[in-house]
Scaffold this active site. Structure first.
Site, PDB file in Angstrom:
ATOM      1  N   SER A 184       0.826  -1.200   0.000  1.00 19.43           N
ATOM      2  CA  SER A 184       0.000   0.000   0.000  1.00 19.43           C
ATOM      3  C   SER A 184       0.868   1.260   0.000  1.00 19.43           C
ATOM      4  O   SER A 184       1.656   1.463  -0.924  1.00 19.43           O
ATOM      5  CB  SER A 184      -0.963  -0.045   1.192  1.00 19.43           C
ATOM      6  N   ASP A 290      -9.649  -4.792  -5.258  1.00 22.88           N
ATOM      7  CA  ASP A 290      -9.036  -3.610  -4.664  1.00 22.88           C
ATOM      8  C   ASP A 290      -9.588  -2.362  -5.345  1.00 22.88           C
ATOM      9  O   ASP A 290      -9.662  -2.301  -6.574  1.00 22.88           O
ATOM     10  CB  ASP A 290      -7.517  -3.685  -4.849  1.00 22.88           C
ATOM     11  N   HIS A 320      -7.912  -4.892  -1.033  1.00 27.92           N
ATOM     12  CA  HIS A 320      -6.692  -4.202  -0.648  1.00 27.92           C
ATOM     13  C   HIS A 320      -6.093  -4.816   0.621  1.00 27.92           C
ATOM     14  O   HIS A 320      -6.788  -5.066   1.599  1.00 27.92           O
ATOM     15  CB  HIS A 320      -7.019  -2.724  -0.414  1.00 27.92           C
TER      16      HIS A 320
END
Length: 349
Positions: A184, A290, A320
């Site tokens: 991320s 995601d 995610h």
């Protein structure tokens, strides 16, 4: 982290109004109107709380915390397979420099999900994993986190060139096989660090960055993608949270097209065909559920069009940060296998 408060009004007998909450991020970070930042301490995995103590020879992975930046009080957590490389045959292992996620505003390597994920990577790749903390916004807005990543690589360069190298690294680390990675926001950091190395503005020799592994990279942009617009409200990473975290993390007054957020924004360094940035082979992974999947696909497509060696692996039905939320899951196990082929196979999976 320290908090700041606004000065008194200076009017006799008049009390300043109580500060109001300007931002409330997931209930764990609050930014008040007087500049005060309040954080709820997260659960942490510390040495005394974990069965796999750093000096436990029976544990598959030993780990310890090491300061890499004295001035900013920043540390990294070093994970080393107890058997060393090559099943105990004394072979050196690749080094995976890993940056955790959290939208640049929350997180630390000691949180259980990040700790468990890095334990699994170290044991099953196998590799020396260096999971690094960095300064968080809003106390330290971008590019502070990117600068800290450069400090990590500079610290690693010192480790590779001096006689005072950490013993664990001296015994197990192959400094010619260093891979920069993150999940991320950490993948965003890894991207920027790799670009700095590739442009020659961040010298790391004799360390060699052999590859880059980006897990569901957190990039931004003012123009919405279809997957962002269609993001369900019950997802962990929603459009509202995405906007909020960028608002807290970016320099005040800038947009999501800032170079720290958008690698292909109007002011971002060129990564197209014919530019002078040398990028190593890259592996990008994400889930097809995601919210950022369209932005990630575009990132990979642009790099491929410029002749870069980059591969995208998508996990069906996953959202995610799935491997951090479920580091013991089967999809996380498959992701480890994909990363293992990349690290030890010398190219994309």
């Amino acid at each position: 982290m320290s908090s700041t408060t606004s000065p008194a009004s200076g009017v006799p007998g008049e009390e300043s109004p109580p500060p109001r909450i300007v931002e409330d991020c997931l209930g764990v970070l609050q930014l008040l109107s007087d500049g005060t930042v309040k954080r709820v301490p997260p659960p942490l995995v510390l040495h005394q709380d974990d069965a796999a103590l750093p000096d436990d020879d029976e544990a598959p992975v030993k780990w310890k915390d090491v300061v890499y930046d004295e001035a900013n009080k920043l540390s990294l957590r070093m994970f080393v397979p107890s058997a060393g490389g090559g099943g105990g045959r004394g072979e050196k292992l690749p080094v995976l420099v890993f940056f955790h996620g959290g939208g640049f505003v929350i997180g630390t390597f000691a949180m259980p999900g990040f700790h468990a994920w890095c334990l699994r990577l170290a044991a099953e790749l196998p590799a020396v994993v260096l999971s690094a903390d960095y300064r968080l916004a809003p106390e330290h807005r971008l590019p502070a986190a990117h600068e800290d990543a450069e400090s990590v690589l500079s610290w690693l360069r010192v480790q590779a060139t001096t006689a005072t190298t950490d013993t664990w690294l001296a015994e197990t680390a192959d400094f010619r096989r260093v891979f920069v990675s993150g999940d991320s926001a950490g993948a965003n950091i890894a991207h920027h660090a790799t670009v700095r190395v590739g442009s020659g503005s961040l010298p790391v020799d004799p360390v060699r960055v052999a590859g880059c592994v980006l897990l569901w990279p957190y990039f931004g942009g003012e123009e919405r993608t279809p997957s962002e617009v269609a993001c369900p409200g019950d997802a962990f990473l929603t459009l509202a949270l995405y906007d909020q975290m960028w608002r807290i993390a970016l320099p005040v007054g800038t947009t999501r097209d800032h170079p720290a957020a958008n690698p292909f924004g109007p002011d971002s360094p060129g990564l197209g065909e014919g530019d002078t940035v040398g990028l190593p082979p890259m592996l990008v992974a994400t889930g097809d559920h995601d919210m950022l999947v369209d932005r990630i696909r575009d990132y990979v497509a642009r790099l491929k069009a410029a002749g870069r060696q980059v591969e995208l692996v998508e996990f069906a039905g996953q959202a995610h940060a799935f491997a951090v939320f479920k580091p013991d899951g089967e999809d996380a196990a498959e992701l480890v296998r994909v990363v293992r082929r990349f690290l030890h196979g010398g190219g994309a999976a």
